[in-house]
Design a protein around this motif. Structure first.
Motif, PDB file in Angstrom:
ATOM      1  N   ILE A 233      -6.338  -3.092   6.717  1.00  0.00           N
ATOM      2  CA  ILE A 233      -4.821  -2.328   6.478  1.00  0.00           C
ATOM      3  C   ILE A 233      -5.263  -1.321   5.414  1.00  0.00           C
ATOM      4  O   ILE A 233      -6.446  -1.255   4.779  1.00  0.00           O
ATOM      5  CB  ILE A 233      -3.719  -3.276   6.090  1.00  0.00           C
ATOM      6  CG1 ILE A 233      -4.217  -4.017   4.587  1.00  0.00           C
ATOM      7  CG2 ILE A 233      -3.317  -4.308   7.097  1.00  0.00           C
ATOM      8  CD1 ILE A 233      -2.840  -4.707   4.089  1.00  0.00           C
ATOM      9  N   SER A 234      -4.503  -0.413   5.266  1.00  0.00           N
ATOM     10  CA  SER A 234      -4.668   0.770   4.440  1.00  0.00           C
ATOM     11  C   SER A 234      -4.182   0.243   3.116  1.00  0.00           C
ATOM     12  O   SER A 234      -3.620  -0.693   2.721  1.00  0.00           O
ATOM     13  CB  SER A 234      -3.523   1.801   4.762  1.00  0.00           C
ATOM     14  OG  SER A 234      -2.305   1.614   4.530  1.00  0.00           O
ATOM     15  N   SER A 235      -4.878   0.829   1.891  1.00  0.00           N
ATOM     16  CA  SER A 235      -4.536   0.553   0.600  1.00  0.00           C
ATOM     17  C   SER A 235      -3.018   0.853   0.280  1.00  0.00           C
ATOM     18  O   SER A 235      -2.529  -0.061  -0.309  1.00  0.00           O
ATOM     19  CB  SER A 235      -5.426   1.600  -0.252  1.00  0.00           C
ATOM     20  OG  SER A 235      -5.066   3.039  -0.105  1.00  0.00           O
ATOM     21  N   GLN A 236      -2.252   1.665   0.920  1.00  0.00           N
ATOM     22  CA  GLN A 236      -0.814   1.899   0.712  1.00  0.00           C
ATOM     23  C   GLN A 236      -0.314   0.655   1.133  1.00  0.00           C
ATOM     24  O   GLN A 236       0.764   0.138   0.536  1.00  0.00           O
ATOM     25  CB  GLN A 236      -0.351   3.260   1.375  1.00  0.00           C
ATOM     26  CG  GLN A 236      -0.993   4.303   0.780  1.00  0.00           C
ATOM     27  CD  GLN A 236      -2.329   4.712   1.325  1.00  0.00           C
ATOM     28  OE1 GLN A 236      -2.818   4.194   2.289  1.00  0.00           O
ATOM     29  NE2 GLN A 236      -2.691   5.846   0.830  1.00  0.00           N
ATOM     30  N   PHE A 237      -0.564   0.128   2.247  1.00  0.00           N
ATOM     31  CA  PHE A 237       0.321  -1.235   3.042  1.00  0.00           C
ATOM     32  C   PHE A 237      -0.179  -2.410   2.143  1.00  0.00           C
ATOM     33  O   PHE A 237       0.662  -3.093   2.030  1.00  0.00           O
ATOM     34  CB  PHE A 237      -0.191  -1.303   4.335  1.00  0.00           C
ATOM     35  CG  PHE A 237       0.457  -2.177   5.122  1.00  0.00           C
ATOM     36  CD1 PHE A 237       2.165  -2.348   4.821  1.00  0.00           C
ATOM     37  CD2 PHE A 237       0.044  -2.865   6.269  1.00  0.00           C
ATOM     38  CE1 PHE A 237       2.703  -3.213   5.473  1.00  0.00           C
ATOM     39  CE2 PHE A 237       0.927  -3.819   6.907  1.00  0.00           C
ATOM     40  CZ  PHE A 237       2.078  -4.008   6.796  1.00  0.00           C
ATOM     41  N   TYR A 238      -1.309  -2.378   1.611  1.00  0.00           N
ATOM     42  CA  TYR A 238      -1.671  -3.534   0.830  1.00  0.00           C
ATOM     43  C   TYR A 238      -0.819  -3.464  -0.307  1.00  0.00           C
ATOM     44  O   TYR A 238      -0.492  -4.512  -0.836  1.00  0.00           O
ATOM     45  CB  TYR A 238      -3.095  -3.353   0.390  1.00  0.00           C
ATOM     46  CG  TYR A 238      -3.637  -4.455  -0.672  1.00  0.00           C
ATOM     47  CD1 TYR A 238      -4.209  -5.569  -0.056  1.00  0.00           C
ATOM     48  CD2 TYR A 238      -3.635  -4.293  -1.693  1.00  0.00           C
ATOM     49  CE1 TYR A 238      -4.695  -6.576  -0.973  1.00  0.00           C
ATOM     50  CE2 TYR A 238      -4.217  -4.863  -2.775  1.00  0.00           C
ATOM     51  CZ  TYR A 238      -4.830  -6.086  -2.262  1.00  0.00           C
ATOM     52  OH  TYR A 238      -4.979  -7.178  -3.385  1.00  0.00           O
ATOM     53  N   ASP A 239      -0.683  -2.389  -1.146  1.00  0.00           N
ATOM     54  CA  ASP A 239       0.154  -2.248  -2.286  1.00  0.00           C
ATOM     55  C   ASP A 239       1.561  -2.674  -2.101  1.00  0.00           C
ATOM     56  O   ASP A 239       2.071  -3.196  -2.750  1.00  0.00           O
ATOM     57  CB  ASP A 239       0.153  -0.883  -2.882  1.00  0.00           C
ATOM     58  CG  ASP A 239      -1.349  -0.389  -3.577  1.00  0.00           C
ATOM     59  OD1 ASP A 239      -2.109  -1.307  -3.716  1.00  0.00           O
ATOM     60  OD2 ASP A 239      -1.631   0.750  -3.448  1.00  0.00           O
ATOM     61  N   LEU A 240       2.148  -2.136  -0.848  1.00  0.00           N
ATOM     62  CA  LEU A 240       3.322  -2.591  -0.524  1.00  0.00           C
ATOM     63  C   LEU A 240       3.723  -3.881  -0.160  1.00  0.00           C
ATOM     64  O   LEU A 240       4.560  -4.798  -0.904  1.00  0.00           O
ATOM     65  CB  LEU A 240       3.867  -1.824   0.790  1.00  0.00           C
ATOM     66  CG  LEU A 240       5.144  -2.285   1.268  1.00  0.00           C
ATOM     67  CD1 LEU A 240       6.289  -1.725   0.361  1.00  0.00           C
ATOM     68  CD2 LEU A 240       5.405  -1.497   2.763  1.00  0.00           C
TER      69      LEU A 240
END
Length: 255
Positions: A233-240
């Protein structure tokens, strides 16, 4: 009065023999006979014969040796089942001698649920394993243990979309079977390729290459219809997802 009478029926030596027996069978096996039954030093054999009666077919020490043998065989087999990628990386013999046996000596099981005996292995590796491939071995141990835990993790009922409006002031959490990983390379892909073949295959074959990256790679591991799956997954999705892992309100996610 009944309790006191019952207590008096328990032999005073019971705790002593149980403690002694447990110490013997959990001690490492140093030597075995042709039938793989452990052999004991002469002074210990004398003590064993004083404490354990011989059987129709086996001597006192052979009877104890069978228990010691089965203790170690069973726990090592469970470790192999919990950490299949590590077994493929090391091979059976090295995994048993370098990982399973020294780990079990320091962390003997204290839980009736055998699947939990590997819970401390990543921690043990970080403290005790000192070879140059420590990062790889520790990383694979983390993934193996995560896959094992997913088998027994509860799947909670999801929140229906029409109920979300009622959750404005409540913290929301990820399902417990959704696990997040931030890795230096595609360790999931490496593990998947290892699992395509038996441990014996990798004793004579080159290991697959691990896809490296200058940046962290992010993954989610989850269970779907009794099957464990992973996705990058993307880093943004990971952070979410990480916010929901800790628990967050929907309003806190709005800039």
């Amino acid at each position: 009065m009944l309790e006191t009478q019952r207590d008096n029926l328990i032999p005073e030596s019971l705790s002593d023999i149980q403690t002694w027996f447990a110490k013997q069978i959990t001690s490492p096996i140093t030597k075995s006979d042709a039938a793989n039954i452990p052999l004991f030093p002469a002074d210990l054999v004398d003590e064993i014969r004083k404490r354990i009666a011989p059987g129709p077919q086996l001597t006192s020490e052979e009877r104890l040796g069978v228990y010691q043998q089965q203790y170690w065989w069973r726990l090592i087999t469970v470790c192999q089942e919990i950490f299949p990628a590590l077994v493929r990386l090391f091979g059976y013999e090295d995994f048993n001698n370098l990982i399973a046996k020294p780990y079990l000596l320091q962390y003997p099981p204290h839980d009736w649920f055998l699947s939990n005996i590997g819970s401390d292995l990543p921690k043990w590796l970080k403290k005790r394993y000192s070879h140059s491939d420590k990062a790889l071995v520790s990383g694979l141990a983390d993934l193996d243990l995560a896959y094992e835990k997913l088998l027994f993790t509860e799947l909670l009922l999801p929140i229906e979309p029409h109920v979300l409006t009622e959750c404005e002031k409540k913290k929301l959490f990820l399902q417990p079977h959704i696990l997040l990983f931030a890795l230096d390379g595609d360790l999931f892909g490496f593990r998947s390729q290892l699992m395509e073949h038996s441990p014996l295959h990798w004793e004579t074959s080159d290991f697959p290459q691990i896809s490296k990256s200058d940046r962290k790679k992010y993954f989610v591991l989850y269970r779907r219809q009794e099957k464990s799956c992973y996705e990058e997954i993307s880093s943004q999705f990971y952070d979410l997802l990480a916010c929901f892992k800790k628990g967050t309100k929907l309003t806190d996610l709005i800039p």
